[in-house]
Design an enzyme around this catalytic site. Sequence first.
Site, PDB file in Angstrom:
ATOM      1  N   LYS A  85       0.867  -1.199   0.000  1.00 23.14           N
ATOM      2  CA  LYS A  85       0.000   0.000   0.000  1.00 23.14           C
ATOM      3  C   LYS A  85       0.896   1.240   0.000  1.00 23.14           C
ATOM      4  CE  LYS A  85      -1.662   1.519   4.083  1.00 23.14           C
ATOM      5  NZ  LYS A  85      -1.368   2.914   4.420  1.00 23.14           N
ATOM      6  N   ASN A  86       1.939   1.233   0.837  1.00 24.47           N
ATOM      7  CA  ASN A  86       2.737   2.449   1.015  1.00 24.47           C
ATOM      8  C   ASN A  86       3.777   2.695  -0.068  1.00 24.47           C
ATOM      9  OD1 ASN A  86       1.159   2.936   3.184  1.00 24.47           O
ATOM     10  ND2 ASN A  86       2.707   2.488   4.738  1.00 24.47           N
ATOM     11  N   CYS A  95      -5.126  12.174  12.305  1.00 23.89           N
ATOM     12  CA  CYS A  95      -5.819  10.883  12.350  1.00 23.89           C
ATOM     13  C   CYS A  95      -5.596  10.337  13.759  1.00 23.89           C
ATOM     14  CB  CYS A  95      -5.256   9.943  11.290  1.00 23.89           C
ATOM     15  SG  CYS A  95      -3.596   9.424  11.663  1.00 23.89           S
ATOM     16  N   ARG A 124      -0.240  14.626  12.326  1.00 29.08           N
ATOM     17  CA  ARG A 124       0.197  14.430  10.937  1.00 29.08           C
ATOM     18  C   ARG A 124       0.377  15.755  10.178  1.00 29.08           C
ATOM     19  NH1 ARG A 124      -1.091   8.998   9.947  1.00 29.08           N
ATOM     20  NH2 ARG A 124       0.555   9.036   8.406  1.00 29.08           N
ATOM     21  N   ASP A 166       4.887   0.806  12.057  1.00 23.44           N
ATOM     22  CA  ASP A 166       3.665   0.156  11.571  1.00 23.44           C
ATOM     23  C   ASP A 166       3.534  -1.282  12.056  1.00 23.44           C
ATOM     24  OD1 ASP A 166       3.670   1.803   8.307  1.00 23.44           O
ATOM     25  OD2 ASP A 166       3.164   2.482  10.326  1.00 23.44           O
ATOM     26  N   ARG A 198      -8.555  -0.544   4.975  1.00 20.07           N
ATOM     27  CA  ARG A 198      -7.746   0.481   4.273  1.00 20.07           C
ATOM     28  C   ARG A 198      -6.427  -0.125   3.808  1.00 20.07           C
ATOM     29  NH1 ARG A 198      -6.642   5.710   7.437  1.00 20.07           N
ATOM     30  NH2 ARG A 198      -5.302   5.830   5.616  1.00 20.07           N
TER      31      ARG A 198
HETATM   32  C1  EPZ Z   1       4.295   7.130   6.173  1.00 22.64           C
HETATM   33  O1  EPZ Z   1       3.517   8.145   6.774  1.00 22.64           O
HETATM   34  C2  EPZ Z   1       3.404   5.901   6.125  1.00 22.64           C
HETATM   35  N1  EPZ Z   1       2.237   6.171   5.298  1.00 22.64           N
HETATM   36  C3  EPZ Z   1       2.949   5.510   7.535  1.00 22.64           C
HETATM   37  O2  EPZ Z   1       2.178   4.328   7.435  1.00 22.64           O
HETATM   38  C4  EPZ Z   1       4.206   5.218   8.364  1.00 22.64           C
HETATM   39  O3  EPZ Z   1       3.821   4.909   9.677  1.00 22.64           O
HETATM   40  C5  EPZ Z   1       5.114   6.456   8.355  1.00 22.64           C
HETATM   41  O4  EPZ Z   1       5.437   6.821   6.981  1.00 22.64           O
HETATM   42  C6  EPZ Z   1       6.417   6.215   9.105  1.00 22.64           C
HETATM   43  O5  EPZ Z   1       7.113   5.138   8.517  1.00 22.64           O
HETATM   44  C7  EPZ Z   1       2.361   6.061   3.955  1.00 22.64           C
HETATM   45  O6  EPZ Z   1       3.426   5.765   3.435  1.00 22.64           O
HETATM   46  C8  EPZ Z   1       1.125   6.327   3.150  1.00 22.64           C
HETATM   47  P1  EPZ Z   1       6.352  10.640   8.089  1.00 22.64           P
HETATM   48  P2  EPZ Z   1       4.034   9.689   6.723  1.00 22.64           P
HETATM   49  O7  EPZ Z   1       6.206  11.859   7.251  1.00 22.64           O
HETATM   50  O8  EPZ Z   1       4.712   9.948   5.439  1.00 22.64           O
HETATM   51  C9  EPZ Z   1       6.125  13.992  11.438  1.00 22.64           C
HETATM   52  C10 EPZ Z   1       0.316   2.955   7.750  1.00 22.64           C
HETATM   53  O9  EPZ Z   1      -0.095   2.406   8.774  1.00 22.64           O
HETATM   54  N2  EPZ Z   1       6.004  14.945  10.313  1.00 22.64           N
HETATM   55  O10 EPZ Z   1       7.603   9.818   7.960  1.00 22.64           O
HETATM   56  O11 EPZ Z   1       2.910  10.556   7.131  1.00 22.64           O
HETATM   57  C11 EPZ Z   1       4.925  13.071  11.535  1.00 22.64           C
HETATM   58  O12 EPZ Z   1       3.888  13.687  12.267  1.00 22.64           O
HETATM   59  C12 EPZ Z   1       0.797   4.383   7.807  1.00 22.64           C
HETATM   60  O13 EPZ Z   1       0.414   2.401   6.619  1.00 22.64           O
HETATM   61  C13 EPZ Z   1       6.081  16.311  10.584  1.00 22.64           C
HETATM   62  O14 EPZ Z   1       6.231  16.727  11.719  1.00 22.64           O
HETATM   63  O15 EPZ Z   1       5.117   9.657   7.894  1.00 22.64           O
HETATM   64  C14 EPZ Z   1       5.480  11.871  12.250  1.00 22.64           C
HETATM   65  O16 EPZ Z   1       5.514  12.121  13.637  1.00 22.64           O
HETATM   66  C15 EPZ Z   1       0.555   5.003   9.173  1.00 22.64           C
HETATM   67  N3  EPZ Z   1       5.952  17.184   9.543  1.00 22.64           N
HETATM   68  C16 EPZ Z   1       6.917  11.780  11.718  1.00 22.64           C
HETATM   69  O17 EPZ Z   1       7.222  13.087  11.195  1.00 22.64           O
HETATM   70  C17 EPZ Z   1       5.769  16.759   8.246  1.00 22.64           C
HETATM   71  O18 EPZ Z   1       5.701  17.618   7.336  1.00 22.64           O
HETATM   72  C18 EPZ Z   1       7.085  10.777  10.608  1.00 22.64           C
HETATM   73  O19 EPZ Z   1       6.130  11.070   9.616  1.00 22.64           O
HETATM   74  C19 EPZ Z   1       5.708  15.376   8.011  1.00 22.64           C
HETATM   75  C20 EPZ Z   1       5.829  14.477   9.044  1.00 22.64           C
END
Ligand code: EPZ
Length: 417
Positions: free
Chosen positions: A22-23, A116, A121, A305, A397
Amino acid sequence: MQKLEVFGAFKLKGQVRISGSKNASLPILAGSLLSNKKIVLKNLPKVKDIETMLSLLKSLGSKIKISDNQVTIDNSNQNKKFASYNLVKTMRAGILVLGPLLAKFGYAKVSLPGGCAIGTRPIDIHLKALSKLGVKFKIYNGYVIAKASKGLIGNTIKFPKLSVGATENLIIAACLAKGTTFLLNCAIEPEIKDLVNFLIKTGCKIKWVAKRKIKITGVSELKETNYSVMFDRIEAGTYLVAAAVTEGKIKIQNIKPDIINTELNILKKIGSKITIKKNEVQITGSKQIKSLKIKTAPYPGFPTDLQAQLMVLLCKANKNSIIQENIFENRFMHVAELNRMGAKILTRGNKAIIKGGINFAPAELMATDLRASVSLILAALTAKGKSVINRIYHLDRGYENIESKLRKVGAKIRRLN
Ligand code: EPZ
């Protein structure tokens, strides 16, 4: 609202074929917007988030043809730049269309994804990095309105912290920017590597020049492309834990074991017997589960995850364990539900202290987010008697045909309308 009924406790035995990731599929679908040529994608998982992303692409003007094992995308007449709230609100990865729309049109209006269950996020890292490519944006009415009147201009950008989505958005955007872009401090999840491999196949000029540094030289013309998406490493990890927690014996097929090295080493440390072959892994769960102190971390660390799934396994360990969640601020939503099944898990900030030696009791349960819901199924598989899990739209999902895959390895599970 559909629910799942699970009768435990049975040892899982047999083979599970892992679906596409998915990711990896979500950023690759967003990246397909860059090209006006025909794109054929294979191995996309049949899950709700992919349906939502395809609907989002259609709302932007993409022509989508879905057959049983592939999706054909034609963006030759794709000309809309507006990604609406009603699509992005249910699937936060909708924000990934921001980069390609800006690269193609120099303008995009995309709904803010909103938070969420697992966290707020934010997308500040995405926006700050895009502004370094010449994007001006304002936030209004819950939307990002982004403009790059002179088009995107290549630059050197260092991410302030590791972000999977921000890395993906910027890689895609830079592919059509004028000149060269260097991205530093990139996330390097396998799904990002898969996105890069896909984009290179379409004719983008991308090169990893260091572990977390990538060089992208803007191009103007892309090619027709066929691409098969990588396997879902989180789904694979989930079924490995299912075998371990039910003391079962499962063969996980259609995977690249080296990508899940960290998870395999952790399961070995806990006491599972693991046999690794070229595209499959066989796991035999052991009666004795050893306790663990572990932190979630960006790849190649232990993935957030899989945190909820591992927590279920550690409830059955011989001593107490500790899991520290370092990625999301609220990713212990499954703890309350597991405690209702007899677990004794205490959370202190981003740490969960997990009492070992627990036998789960069946219960009526509530899913809260994608990975939490699957952890409730894992616990229910080990609980003697009937459990019911509500709000399983969270599950749909990201897990393709989960009840049929589990039934095939001996689980007593069915979906109730
Ligand atoms: C991706 O989310 C994945 N989703 C998530 O999987 C996964 O848990 C996550 O990466 C971490 O590996 C998809 O790929 C669709 P991040 P993403 O940006 O990109 C903070 C699942 O269950 N952050 O690496 O949103 C954020 O809040 C999902 O399949 C900021 O502060 O993760 C988090 O605390 C859940 N500012 C951390 O960084 C930003 O602009 C990591 O987020 C972006 C992120």
